[in-house]
Design an enzyme around this catalytic site. Structure first.
Site, PDB file in Angstrom:
ATOM      1  N   THR A 257       7.655  27.085  76.452  1.00  0.00           N
ATOM      2  CA  THR A 257       8.098  27.111  77.848  1.00  0.00           C
ATOM      3  C   THR A 257       8.014  25.760  78.541  1.00  0.00           C
ATOM      4  O   THR A 257       8.372  25.651  79.719  1.00  0.00           O
ATOM      5  CB  THR A 257       7.248  28.105  78.663  1.00  0.00           C
ATOM      6  OG1 THR A 257       5.869  27.698  78.587  1.00  0.00           O
ATOM      7  CG2 THR A 257       7.390  29.520  78.124  1.00  0.00           C
ATOM      8  N   LYS A 258       7.556  24.740  77.836  1.00  0.00           N
ATOM      9  CA  LYS A 258       7.294  23.466  78.501  1.00  0.00           C
ATOM     10  C   LYS A 258       8.552  22.597  78.604  1.00  0.00           C
ATOM     11  O   LYS A 258       9.573  22.845  77.974  1.00  0.00           O
ATOM     12  CB  LYS A 258       6.188  22.709  77.764  1.00  0.00           C
ATOM     13  CG  LYS A 258       4.838  23.426  77.803  1.00  0.00           C
ATOM     14  CD  LYS A 258       4.376  23.697  79.225  1.00  0.00           C
ATOM     15  CE  LYS A 258       2.932  24.162  79.320  1.00  0.00           C
ATOM     16  NZ  LYS A 258       2.691  25.480  78.735  1.00  0.00           N
ATOM     17  N   THR A 259       8.436  21.530  79.401  1.00  0.00           N
ATOM     18  CA  THR A 259       9.594  20.674  79.675  1.00  0.00           C
ATOM     19  C   THR A 259      10.054  19.918  78.435  1.00  0.00           C
ATOM     20  O   THR A 259      11.229  19.583  78.309  1.00  0.00           O
ATOM     21  CB  THR A 259       9.255  19.673  80.793  1.00  0.00           C
ATOM     22  OG1 THR A 259       8.061  18.965  80.433  1.00  0.00           O
ATOM     23  CG2 THR A 259       9.034  20.388  82.106  1.00  0.00           C
TER      24      THR A 259
ATOM     25  N   TYR B 255       4.624  23.458  74.111  1.00  0.00           N
ATOM     26  CA  TYR B 255       4.823  24.897  73.903  1.00  0.00           C
ATOM     27  C   TYR B 255       6.251  25.302  74.281  1.00  0.00           C
ATOM     28  O   TYR B 255       6.969  24.545  74.951  1.00  0.00           O
ATOM     29  CB  TYR B 255       3.786  25.664  74.731  1.00  0.00           C
ATOM     30  CG  TYR B 255       3.852  27.160  74.597  1.00  0.00           C
ATOM     31  CD1 TYR B 255       3.634  27.777  73.371  1.00  0.00           C
ATOM     32  CD2 TYR B 255       4.136  27.969  75.702  1.00  0.00           C
ATOM     33  CE1 TYR B 255       3.695  29.152  73.244  1.00  0.00           C
ATOM     34  CE2 TYR B 255       4.198  29.344  75.584  1.00  0.00           C
ATOM     35  CZ  TYR B 255       3.979  29.933  74.350  1.00  0.00           C
ATOM     36  OH  TYR B 255       4.050  31.293  74.221  1.00  0.00           O
TER      37      TYR B 255
END
Length: 383
Positions: free
Chosen positions: A188-190, A186
């Site tokens: 916002t993920k790393t 997603y």
């Protein structure tokens, strides 16, 4: 410090460079926009990086969790143990089967599932445990495996936060006693492809089930039907879903994948600066990382008093923060349907009331990090 200073520091900003842009453009120019050869290449590179024997791409971690539960054979009225301190998707996917999410309280220090409380929740209907690696720190997997072996339960890891994280020297996604591990890509993920996910496993049967069910239950990947190698005929062998990713997302994912260790080091650097700045302040409780594991530092969560007042003041100064998570038992739908009682989750309640997630995205400047630090230190003493 000038009290009226203002900066625009978002809670998260995806690390996107010209390399990701060029890779997406290349995929678009290829004429193959949906799932195709880039996706297959991404899966191969991902499993090589993680160390699993199988990797199946999907359009979200939610899809990955859903099809993981289908692969292990979850049925109506089965029970699945999940931590209450998680994003709703972890419990939501259990309800897709008319199965029941059984909530477990958490550790105050790590915000991970409290393994000492799992066994009391097991009944003859329990099918699986879904440990969630909060903020990227792995759960106590050896203890969870012992419980699973004792009661013949399946283990599906919710690893939405855990790229790259490791447990006792092994990357999350490659632990051999886990049945299936589910990742999120997603925004916002790393590792971000905007939307996306991946399931890893060392079980070929599970991988085949997820692969078939990500595209309507078709007997072969649809993209293969339109290559010179493919044939027009196909069969529906299961009641599947529309959960495939696209080659555009996969092209971005391959660029992001090769940067994962570098991006983690950048987050480690930010985390170390926060820890150094806050370690002597008795009003701030810092994240606790256990010695035998590493975290991706997807989140940096402190615990403070007056959290709600402080988060609003930070917002007024241009600092984006968040809260992870509103526990499942507090959400209206779940509370009403499953009759969860607030008093059954005292630790999660305390953690929720005090938790504040600070910005920790890789491209934060030293000036931005220092601005966050200065404002936190001021506000915990004055609000």
């Amino acid at each position: 410090m000038e009290k009226n200073r203002f900066k625009n520091i978002p809670f998260h900003k995806t690390h996107t460079t010209q390399e990701e842009i060029d890779s997406a453009i290349e995929a678009i120019k290829s004429g193959w926009l949906t799932m195709g050869p880039k996706t297959v290449e991404f899966e191969e590179k991902f499993k090589e990086y993680i160390g699993s024997s199988q990797a199946v791409s999907l359009n979200s971690a939610t899809a990955s969790l859903h099809l993981a539960l289908k692969a292990i054979g979850l049925q109506r009225d089965d029970e699945v143990i999940v931590p209450t301190n998680t994003f709703v998707a972890t419990a939501e996917v259990v309800t897709y089967f008319d199965a029941i999410p059984i909530l477990c309280d958490i550790e105050e220090s790590t915000h991970n599932i409290d393994v000492s409380k799992i066994e009391a929740l097991i009944t003859d209907k329990t099918k699986a445990i879904i440990p969630v690696h909060f903020a990227g720190q792995p759960c106590d997997m050896d203890e969870i495996y012992k419980i699973a072996q004792k009661y013949n339960l399946k283990i599906i890891e919710d690893s939405a936060h855990a790229i790259p994280s490791s447990y006792k020297g092994i990357k999350i996604g490659a632990l051999k006693q886990t049945d299936i591990t589910c990742f999120s890509f997603y925004a916002t993920k790393t590792l971000s492809t905007g939307e996306g996910g991946m399931a890893t496993t060392n079980n070929e049967i599970y991988a085949k089930s997820i692969k078939v069910n990500r595209l309507h239950g078709i007997s072969k990947d649809a993209w293969d039907r339109y290559t010179t190698k493919g044939a027009w005929h196909y069969d529906i062998i299961d009641n599947g879903n529309k959960y495939n990713t696209s080659d555009i997302n996969s092209a971005i994912g391959m660029v992001q994948l090769k940067k994962q260790d570098i991006l983690r080091e950048k987050r480690v650097n930010i985390a170390q600066k926060y820890i150094e700045a806050f370690r002597d302040n008795s009003k701030i409780v810092l994240p606790f990382i256990k010695d035998d594991r590493t975290t991706s530092w997807h989140l940096f969560v402190i615990k403070i008093e007056n959290r709600d007042d402080i988060i609003e003041e930070l917002k007024s100064r241009g600092i984006g923060c968040s809260v992870h998570f509103i526990p499942i038992h507090k959400h209206t739908y779940y509370k009403n349907r499953y009759e969860y009682r607030d008093e059954d989750y005292p630790v999660a309640n305390r953690v929720f009331e005090k938790s504040l997630s600070l910005p920790i995205y890789p491209d934060m400047s030293d000036e931005e990090i220092e601005f966050v630090i200065e404002n936190i230190l001021e506000l915990v003493d004055n609000v």
